[in-house]
Motif scaffolding. Structure first.
Motif, PDB file in Angstrom:
ATOM      1  N   UNK A   9       1.072  -1.271  -0.063  1.00 16.66           N
ATOM      2  CA  UNK A   9       0.404  -0.034   0.069  1.00 16.66           C
ATOM      3  C   UNK A   9       1.002   1.234  -0.151  1.00 16.66           C
ATOM      4  N   UNK A  10       1.906   1.379   0.598  1.00 17.82           N
ATOM      5  CA  UNK A  10       2.761   2.546   1.102  1.00 17.82           C
ATOM      6  C   UNK A  10       3.172   2.399  -0.474  1.00 17.82           C
ATOM      7  N   UNK A  11       4.019   1.602  -1.243  1.00 20.35           N
ATOM      8  CA  UNK A  11       4.167   1.599  -2.304  1.00 20.35           C
ATOM      9  C   UNK A  11       3.527   2.483  -3.505  1.00 20.35           C
ATOM     10  N   UNK A  70       6.736  10.044   3.539  1.00 22.84           N
ATOM     11  CA  UNK A  70       7.343  10.709   2.507  1.00 22.84           C
ATOM     12  C   UNK A  70       9.001  10.238   2.748  1.00 22.84           C
ATOM     13  N   UNK A  71       9.137   9.474   3.677  1.00 24.21           N
ATOM     14  CA  UNK A  71      10.384   9.360   4.136  1.00 24.21           C
ATOM     15  C   UNK A  71      11.276   8.316   3.961  1.00 24.21           C
ATOM     16  N   UNK A  72       9.843   7.526   3.542  1.00 23.98           N
ATOM     17  CA  UNK A  72      10.074   5.823   3.246  1.00 23.98           C
ATOM     18  C   UNK A  72       9.992   5.748   1.846  1.00 23.98           C
ATOM     19  N   UNK A  73      10.065   6.683   1.103  1.00 24.26           N
ATOM     20  CA  UNK A  73       9.840   6.402  -0.115  1.00 24.26           C
ATOM     21  C   UNK A  73      11.351   5.677  -0.574  1.00 24.26           C
ATOM     22  N   UNK A  74      12.476   6.907  -0.340  1.00 26.29           N
ATOM     23  CA  UNK A  74      13.415   5.595  -0.220  1.00 26.29           C
ATOM     24  C   UNK A  74      14.135   4.557  -0.148  1.00 26.29           C
ATOM     25  N   UNK A  75      13.510   3.914   0.822  1.00 25.19           N
ATOM     26  CA  UNK A  75      13.575   2.347   1.324  1.00 25.19           C
ATOM     27  C   UNK A  75      12.685   1.847   0.490  1.00 25.19           C
ATOM     28  N   UNK A  77      11.785   2.242  -2.399  1.00 27.07           N
ATOM     29  CA  UNK A  77      12.606   2.838  -4.228  1.00 27.07           C
ATOM     30  C   UNK A  77      13.293   0.653  -3.900  1.00 27.07           C
ATOM     31  N   UNK A  78      14.215   0.872  -3.127  1.00 20.47           N
ATOM     32  CA  UNK A  78      15.650   0.545  -3.038  1.00 20.47           C
ATOM     33  C   UNK A  78      14.695  -0.756  -2.540  1.00 20.47           C
ATOM     34  N   UNK A  83      14.278  -6.271  -5.625  1.00 28.69           N
ATOM     35  CA  UNK A  83      12.992  -7.101  -5.623  1.00 28.69           C
ATOM     36  C   UNK A  83      12.965  -7.631  -7.372  1.00 28.69           C
ATOM     37  N   UNK A  84      12.846  -6.533  -7.790  1.00 25.77           N
ATOM     38  CA  UNK A  84      12.893  -6.637  -9.262  1.00 25.77           C
ATOM     39  C   UNK A  84      14.319  -7.468  -9.732  1.00 25.77           C
ATOM     40  N   UNK A  85      15.118  -7.152  -9.500  1.00 26.56           N
ATOM     41  CA  UNK A  85      16.977  -7.246 -10.077  1.00 26.56           C
ATOM     42  C   UNK A  85      17.166  -8.541  -9.386  1.00 26.56           C
ATOM     43  N   UNK A  86      15.987  -9.597  -8.206  1.00 25.07           N
ATOM     44  CA  UNK A  86      16.758 -10.628  -7.824  1.00 25.07           C
ATOM     45  C   UNK A  86      15.125 -11.727  -7.845  1.00 25.07           C
ATOM     46  N   UNK A  87      14.686 -11.562  -8.664  1.00 19.59           N
ATOM     47  CA  UNK A  87      12.998 -11.921  -8.880  1.00 19.59           C
ATOM     48  C   UNK A  87      13.590 -13.362  -9.351  1.00 19.59           C
TER      49      UNK A  87
END
Length: 107
Positions: A9-11, A70-75, A77-78, A83-87
């Motif tokens: 949801x945050x994403x 908003x402070x969670x946007x960076x974490x 995104x990381x 997840x995308x790189x290691x799926x």
């Protein structure tokens, strides 16, 4: 932050636009309306999202990240990038585990 739905949801709210309940529900695959309601309430209670109710008929309610959220946007995104790189690796590990784990029979 410890459950599956909170991060998803945050994403969805991380793009800085306010979103309505149905928009979020339609973009978080597998979430029920009850679970989405509970998740949004917890996020609001934690100060990570704000809920704006407009006095219209029918009522319009929008959700967005607060400055704390908003402070969670960076974490987030990381985590998404990882997840995308290691799926493929995660899926391969799941397949190996499923093949190596004996099935339990009912007692």
């Amino acid at each position: 932050m410890g459950d599956k739905w909170t991060v998803l949801v945050l994403g969805r709210l991380a793009d800085q636009l306010p979103h309505r309940f149905a928009w979020i529900r339609d973009r978080v695959e597998g979430i029920s309306e009850k679970m989405l309601t509970q998740t949004l309430r917890h996020l609001e209670e934690d100060g990570l999202i704000s809920r704006q109710v407009y006095p219209e008929v029918p009522p319009r309610v929008e959700y967005r990240l607060t400055p704390l959220g908003e402070t969670l946007r960076g974490p987030l995104a990381a985590l998404r990038d990882w997840s995308t790189s290691h799926a493929a690796e995660v899926m391969a590990a799941r397949e190996r585990y499923a093949g190596a784990t004996p099935r339990r029979s009912a007692p």
